[in-house]
Design a protein around this motif. Sequence first.
Motif, mmCIF file in Angstrom:
data_model
loop_
_atom_site.group_PDB
_atom_site.id
_atom_site.type_symbol
_atom_site.label_atom_id
_atom_site.label_comp_id
_atom_site.label_asym_id
_atom_site.label_seq_id
_atom_site.Cartn_x
_atom_site.Cartn_y
_atom_site.Cartn_z
ATOM 1 N N GLY A 53 -3.873 4.928 0.654
ATOM 2 C CA GLY A 53 -3.235 3.896 0.282
ATOM 3 C C GLY A 53 -3.046 2.991 1.376
ATOM 4 O O GLY A 53 -3.099 1.572 1.346
ATOM 5 N N ARG A 54 -3.304 3.397 2.607
ATOM 6 C CA ARG A 54 -3.297 2.686 3.811
ATOM 7 C C ARG A 54 -4.471 1.679 3.966
ATOM 8 O O ARG A 54 -5.439 2.020 3.604
ATOM 9 N N LEU A 58 -3.602 0.395 9.200
ATOM 10 C CA LEU A 58 -2.652 1.656 9.162
ATOM 11 C C LEU A 58 -3.364 3.140 9.201
ATOM 12 O O LEU A 58 -2.711 4.138 9.719
ATOM 13 N N VAL A 78 -5.895 1.781 -1.611
ATOM 14 C CA VAL A 78 -5.604 2.328 -2.944
ATOM 15 C C VAL A 78 -7.240 2.153 -3.736
ATOM 16 O O VAL A 78 -7.034 1.573 -4.564
ATOM 17 N N GLN A 120 5.109 -6.113 1.386
ATOM 18 C CA GLN A 120 4.885 -5.272 2.588
ATOM 19 C C GLN A 120 4.414 -6.167 3.856
ATOM 20 O O GLN A 120 3.943 -7.314 3.520
ATOM 21 N N GLU A 124 -0.924 -4.651 5.192
ATOM 22 C CA GLU A 124 -1.226 -4.000 3.857
ATOM 23 C C GLU A 124 -1.611 -4.973 2.814
ATOM 24 O O GLU A 124 -1.871 -4.485 1.343
ATOM 25 N N LYS A 129 -5.925 -5.841 -3.104
ATOM 26 C CA LYS A 129 -4.593 -5.142 -3.143
ATOM 27 C C LYS A 129 -3.575 -6.165 -2.715
ATOM 28 O O LYS A 129 -3.553 -6.641 -1.459
ATOM 29 N N SER A 131 0.612 -5.837 -2.041
ATOM 30 C CA SER A 131 1.734 -4.733 -2.246
ATOM 31 C C SER A 131 3.048 -5.120 -1.620
ATOM 32 O O SER A 131 3.230 -5.988 -0.844
ATOM 33 N N SER A 162 4.121 3.951 -6.353
ATOM 34 C CA SER A 162 4.111 5.115 -5.619
ATOM 35 C C SER A 162 5.264 5.485 -4.797
ATOM 36 O O SER A 162 5.957 4.640 -4.344
ATOM 37 N N ASP A 166 6.677 2.144 -3.546
ATOM 38 C CA ASP A 166 5.598 1.265 -3.239
ATOM 39 C C ASP A 166 5.103 0.566 -4.518
ATOM 40 O O ASP A 166 4.660 1.504 -5.482
ATOM 41 N N ASP A 168 1.814 -1.349 -5.943
ATOM 42 C CA ASP A 168 0.722 -2.122 -5.689
ATOM 43 C C ASP A 168 0.041 -2.856 -6.727
ATOM 44 O O ASP A 168 0.056 -2.317 -8.009
ATOM 45 N N ASN A 205 -0.276 6.963 -6.939
ATOM 46 C CA ASN A 205 -1.548 6.245 -6.782
ATOM 47 C C ASN A 205 -2.513 7.349 -6.800
ATOM 48 O O ASN A 205 -3.637 7.106 -6.767
#
Length: 422
Positions: A53-54, A58, A78, A120, A124, A129, A131, A162, A166, A168, A205
Motif C-alpha cells: 500500500g506504500r 515510504l 495499493v 494521510q 501517500e 490513490k 488516502s 485496511s 486506513d 484508500d 487491501n
Amino acid sequence: MERLTSPPRLMIVSDLDHTMVDHHDPDNLSLLRFNSLWEHAYRHDSLLVFSTGRSPTLYKELRKEKPLLTPDITIMSVGTEITYGNSMVPDHGWVETLNNKWDLGVVKEEASKFSELKLQAETEQRPHKVSFYVDKSKAQEVTKELSQRFLKRGLDVKIIYSGGMDLDILPQGAGKGQALAYLLKKLKTEGKLPVNTLACGDSGNDAELFSIPDVYGVMVSNAQEELLKWHAENAKDNPKVIHAKERCAGGIIQAIGHFKLGPNLSPRDVSDFLECKVENVNPGHEVVKFFLFYERWRRGEVENSEAYIASLKASSHPSGVFVHPSGTEKSLRDTIDELRKYHGDKQGKKFRVWADQVLATDTTPGTWIVKLDKWEQDGEERRGCTTTVKFTAKEGEGLVWEHVQQTWSEESKVKDNSSWII
Ligand code: GLC
Ligand code: MG
C-alpha cells in the motif's frame, strides 16, 4: 524479467507490512529465513513481486529499515503503480487504464466534506490513490456515504479499508487484485505465465489478491480482522486459500509447503548446512551457504572448529584470489585462515548477513560465475558489496572457488574498508 527464458516456476506476490515484514520482530528472523530460501531455491527460475500500500517514498524507507530482498516487480500505492527491475521502470500502460471515470480533484473535494476523514501524509497521496485515516467505528458508514456521492458525480471508484485505520480511494480498475490480473495477462502474452502463483497478505487491501483465479493464497496467522471477515464471507470454501498458523514470512514458507509449490526448507533452518549436499551442482547454493556460515561463525553460533576452516580451504583453489572492495588482492586461502580470529566477535550483537539477487551463469563449460549482493547489518549500520565468484566444477570433485571480487554497492551508505572481511 528478461533473464527468464521460460515460464517462472513460482511467482510470489506478497504484501510487505505485517506480511513479508514482521514489525514485532526486531531480529527479522522469519524474513531472513524467507530470504535464504528464496535465494537458495527460487531466485534463478522464479519471480518475486512485492505488492504494498506504500507509496514509492515510504517503500524506499522500509527497504532501509528492513533486510528486504530486491523484487523483480514492485507494485506500490495499493496496485496503482507497477514498476520493473532494480531501476524500477514504471508501467505506463497500466497507469493509462486507471484514468477511466477517475477525477482526482472531485475525489478530494467530496472526501473533504467528511469530518471523520483525516488526510494521510502528503507522500501517500498519489495520482490514483487518495488516502485517509478513519476510526474503525465510522468506517462502514463513511464508506457507504462516500460511494453514493462519487456515483452522483459520475465517478467509478473503489474504497478499501485496511489495518483497522486506513481508508484508500482508488479508481475501480485499480487495487492489488486488478494489478495482479494485469500482470498475469502480460506475462501470459510473453509466454511466461508462472506455473504457480502464491499471493500473501494480512489486511483489507490484500483481499482482492485472493479472488484472482488460479492463484494460491495465504493469509498470515496475524491477519487483520477485516481480511478474516472478508474471507469468511467470500472465500471460505476455496481450498486454494489458507489461514497460516505462522506469522508473516513464516506463514509464506508454511504455504509453500502446504500447497507443495517447491522446496520449503530454508537453509537457515538447517544447523549443519556445510554438511548438507545438494544433488545437482548449483554454485548459487554454495554462496548462500557460505555467507550463512560466515554469519554464524562471527556470531559464535557454530563451533570454532578447524574442520570448517579445512573444508573451506579444500574447496578453494590454492592460487585463488580475493579482491577486497578496497582493491587489495589477497590469497583466498589466506582470507579463510584469517577467519579464525573473527570467531564469535559478533556474539550477542545485532549482526546479520544476507545475500540478494544470487544469479549463476555458466558461460564456458565447467566454469560458473555467480553474482550477488552481499549485505551485512551490524547494529544500526548496513553495508553491502556486489560480489562476483568464479567457480570451476570438476567431475566428482564438486565446486572449487577460483576467484572472489567485491566492490562497494552503490546503495551502501557505509563504505569502510578497514572492518570489511569478505
Ligand atoms: C500503506 C500506505 C497507506 C495506505 C495503507 C493501506 O500503509 O502508506 O497510504 O492507506 O497502506 O492501503
Ligand atoms: Mg499489510
